[in-house]
Design a protein around this motif. Structure first.
Motif, short mmCIF file in Angstrom:
data_model
loop_
_atom_site.label_atom_id
_atom_site.label_comp_id
_atom_site.label_asym_id
_atom_site.label_seq_id
_atom_site.Cartn_x
_atom_site.Cartn_y
_atom_site.Cartn_z
N HIS A 146 1.09 -1.13 0.18
CA HIS A 146 -0.07 0.12 0.18
C HIS A 146 0.98 0.92 -0.06
O HIS A 146 0.26 2.68 -1.18
CB HIS A 146 -0.56 0.41 1.10
N ARG A 147 1.84 1.13 0.78
CA ARG A 147 2.86 2.34 0.68
C ARG A 147 3.55 2.19 -0.32
O ARG A 147 3.79 3.89 -1.42
CB ARG A 147 3.65 1.94 1.58
N LEU A 148 3.57 1.44 -1.29
CA LEU A 148 4.63 1.49 -2.38
C LEU A 148 3.72 2.03 -3.69
O LEU A 148 4.18 2.83 -4.73
CB LEU A 148 5.25 0.58 -2.87
N THR A 149 2.87 1.25 -3.72
CA THR A 149 1.56 2.01 -4.77
C THR A 149 0.65 2.46 -4.80
O THR A 149 -0.07 2.45 -5.73
CB THR A 149 0.80 -0.08 -4.95
N GLY A 150 0.17 2.51 -3.41
CA GLY A 150 -1.14 3.75 -3.48
C GLY A 150 -2.19 3.34 -3.63
O GLY A 150 -3.68 3.44 -3.22
N LEU A 151 -2.29 1.62 -2.94
CA LEU A 151 -3.49 0.77 -4.01
C LEU A 151 -4.05 0.20 -2.01
O LEU A 151 -3.16 -0.35 -0.99
CB LEU A 151 -2.99 -0.64 -4.43
N GLU A 152 -5.47 0.19 -2.58
CA GLU A 152 -6.27 -0.49 -1.28
C GLU A 152 -6.63 -2.25 -2.31
O GLU A 152 -6.89 -1.99 -3.15
CB GLU A 152 -7.38 0.42 -1.36
N PHE A 153 -6.50 -2.95 -0.94
CA PHE A 153 -7.31 -4.47 -1.73
C PHE A 153 -8.87 -4.42 -1.25
O PHE A 153 -9.15 -4.75 0.12
CB PHE A 153 -6.18 -4.76 -1.36
N ASP A 154 -9.24 -5.33 -2.16
CA ASP A 154 -10.35 -5.77 -1.86
C ASP A 154 -10.39 -6.97 -0.84
O ASP A 154 -12.31 -7.27 -0.87
CB ASP A 154 -11.35 -6.09 -2.75
N VAL A 285 1.23 -9.38 -16.58
CA VAL A 285 2.40 -8.28 -16.06
C VAL A 285 3.84 -8.50 -15.39
O VAL A 285 3.68 -8.98 -14.28
CB VAL A 285 1.42 -7.23 -15.71
N ARG A 286 4.73 -7.62 -15.50
CA ARG A 286 5.66 -7.34 -15.40
C ARG A 286 5.98 -6.39 -14.56
O ARG A 286 5.99 -5.81 -15.47
CB ARG A 286 7.23 -7.83 -15.66
N VAL A 287 6.77 -5.76 -13.44
CA VAL A 287 6.51 -4.65 -12.70
C VAL A 287 7.69 -4.24 -13.90
O VAL A 287 9.34 -4.47 -13.33
CB VAL A 287 6.82 -4.99 -11.19
N PRO A 288 8.28 -2.94 -14.31
CA PRO A 288 9.15 -2.18 -15.36
C PRO A 288 10.04 -2.05 -13.49
O PRO A 288 9.64 -1.20 -12.96
CB PRO A 288 8.68 -1.25 -15.57
N SER A 289 11.15 -2.30 -13.99
CA SER A 289 12.52 -2.35 -12.84
C SER A 289 13.35 -2.60 -13.53
O SER A 289 13.69 -3.37 -14.48
CB SER A 289 11.59 -2.81 -11.52
N SER A 290 14.27 -2.90 -12.25
CA SER A 290 15.90 -3.22 -13.18
C SER A 290 16.87 -3.98 -11.49
O SER A 290 16.81 -3.11 -11.38
CB SER A 290 17.21 -2.27 -13.77
N PRO A 291 17.48 -4.98 -12.13
CA PRO A 291 18.56 -5.42 -10.74
C PRO A 291 19.79 -4.53 -10.48
O PRO A 291 20.33 -3.74 -11.56
CB PRO A 291 19.12 -6.94 -11.75
N GLN A 292 20.08 -3.97 -9.37
CA GLN A 292 21.10 -3.05 -8.74
C GLN A 292 21.83 -3.94 -7.64
O GLN A 292 21.45 -4.75 -6.83
CB GLN A 292 20.63 -1.28 -8.54
N LEU A 293 23.15 -3.90 -7.61
CA LEU A 293 23.65 -4.21 -6.52
C LEU A 293 24.05 -2.82 -5.88
O LEU A 293 24.82 -1.92 -6.16
CB LEU A 293 25.35 -4.54 -7.45
N ASP A 303 11.95 1.53 -11.03
CA ASP A 303 12.29 2.99 -12.11
C ASP A 303 10.86 3.40 -12.34
O ASP A 303 9.67 3.10 -11.77
CB ASP A 303 12.22 2.20 -13.77
N ASP A 304 11.11 4.43 -13.26
CA ASP A 304 9.20 5.19 -13.19
C ASP A 304 8.39 4.62 -13.94
O ASP A 304 7.29 4.98 -13.80
CB ASP A 304 9.67 6.77 -14.35
N GLY A 305 8.73 3.69 -14.47
CA GLY A 305 8.03 2.81 -15.08
C GLY A 305 7.03 2.02 -14.29
O GLY A 305 5.46 1.98 -14.79
N GLY A 306 7.69 1.36 -13.31
CA GLY A 306 6.87 1.13 -12.55
C GLY A 306 5.84 1.86 -11.82
O GLY A 306 4.90 1.78 -11.80
N ASN A 307 6.51 3.29 -11.54
CA ASN A 307 5.12 3.86 -10.92
C ASN A 307 4.24 4.48 -11.60
O ASN A 307 3.02 4.10 -11.44
CB ASN A 307 5.67 5.83 -10.32
#
Length: 332
Positions: A146-154, A285-293, A303-307
């Motif tokens: 919820h904090r990450l996405t702003g979504l509420e769940f049913d 659907v995959r969440v737009p993102s990238s691996p990082q060390l 990334d912005d695409g995930g938002n």
């Protein structure tokens, strides 16, 4: 059936566990079937209060949280990290479901929990463990999302993979198509390219693999989405009405696999509603993102695409988002 009734069931469809029960509901009688089913499914408060949606438009778009864990009921293990995290989005009309796989290594801010955890940054699959596993772990995970996405769940469900294996076996296995050879780090089994029937152990072993695959964990997410589609297809092909003993075993296995938070929707209404979503209505659907060390630890970073993806879910505009972002849409 009330206007708010037929919605939680779509989540169970997305998981692929309950469609076999629905296949015989009309013939056996919904009430008799749900009485048997209701007693075998565990209930729990799986959603944090802030992450729970107060339904105002029962026919509008819906969001559900699905969590897959190797251990849930009665688990004593200290490490109970969630192996699979899915956000299921159903647009208005409820004839399609977008299965949004959240990367298990996604770097997130996890809020404090009632068990004394003070909050901090970690991989999202740690939230289930940090919340104490079980219902408490699911609530902390829902609060994190919820904090990450702003979504509420049913509603929400936790699936125990051990029980899921038996469900697949009772369905007679599932047909899975392997596109890239992979060796299991758990069993040593080599999955060669090609389509084949897999039993529960093989199917779950295959969809857990992520090493040595071209897209790593993103491929694992796609394989898990494909398994859900394969289970729905197989359930629709199976004649359970002619085998009542097998049906009873399947109902018990489904119950052993699931803990649900139905958000107040009666189970009888849920079973009636399960027939609305076809297997070919699932979209991966995959969440737009990238691996990082980061600090010698491997994470996945949004990334912005995930938002933009989460904004599309909130605005119920997943169809145009998917059309504009084919790279992040999986064919199931």
């Amino acid at each position: 059936m009330g206007t708010g009734a037929p919605h939680w069931a779509r989540t169970l469809v997305g998981v692929g566990l309950a469609l076999a029960v629905v296949a015989v509901a009309a013939l056996i009688g919904v009430r008799a079937l749900t009485e048997r089913y209701d007693s075998s499914v565990a209930r729990g408060q799986l959603l944090d209060d802030d992450a729970r949606r107060d339904r105002t438009d029962p026919d509008g778009p819906l969001n559900y949280l699905l969590v897959g864990s190797d251990r849930f009921r009665g688990a004593d293990d200290a490490d109970q990290r969630s192996d699979t995290i899915l956000i299921v989005h159903l647009p208005a009309g409820l004839r399609q479901a977008y299965l949004v796989s959240v990367p298990r290594d996604l770097l997130v801010a996890i809020p404090p929990a009632p068990n004394g955890y003070r909050g901090g940054q970690d991989k999202i699959n740690a939230a289930y463990d940090l919340g104490g596993g079980g219902a408490g772990g699911a609530r902390l995970l829902s609060a994190t999302l919820h904090r990450l996405t702003g979504l509420e769940f049913d509603g929400a469900a936790v699936v125990d993979f051990t029980g899921l294996r038996r469900v697949i076996d009772l369905l007679g296995g599932v047909r899975m198509c392997v596109d890239t050879e992979v060796r299991s780090v758990h069993t040593g089994t080599v999955f060669a390219p090609g389509c084949r029937q897999m039993d529960g152990a093989a199917a779950l072993d295959y969809v857990r693999q992520r090493y040595d695959l071209p897209d790593g964990d993103y491929d694992r997410q796609r394989h898990q989405q494909q398994l859900l589609r394969a289970m729905l297809d197989r359930a629709g092909q199976t004649n359970l009405l002619g085998d009542p003993l097998r049906l009873d075993s399947l109902i018990r296995a489904v119950g052993d696999s699931l803990t649900v938070d139905t958000n107040g929707v009666p189970l009888e209404d849920l079973v009636l509603a399960l027939r609305a979503l076809p297997a070919d209505g699932l979209v991966g659907v995959r969440v737009p993102s990238s691996p990082q060390l980061i600090g010698q630890v491997s994470y996945v970073v949004l990334d912005d695409g995930g938002n933009a993806l989460f904004a599309a879910v909130r605005a119920a505009r997943m169809a145009p988002w998917a059309a504009a972002n084919p790279r992040w849409v999986n064919r199931l």
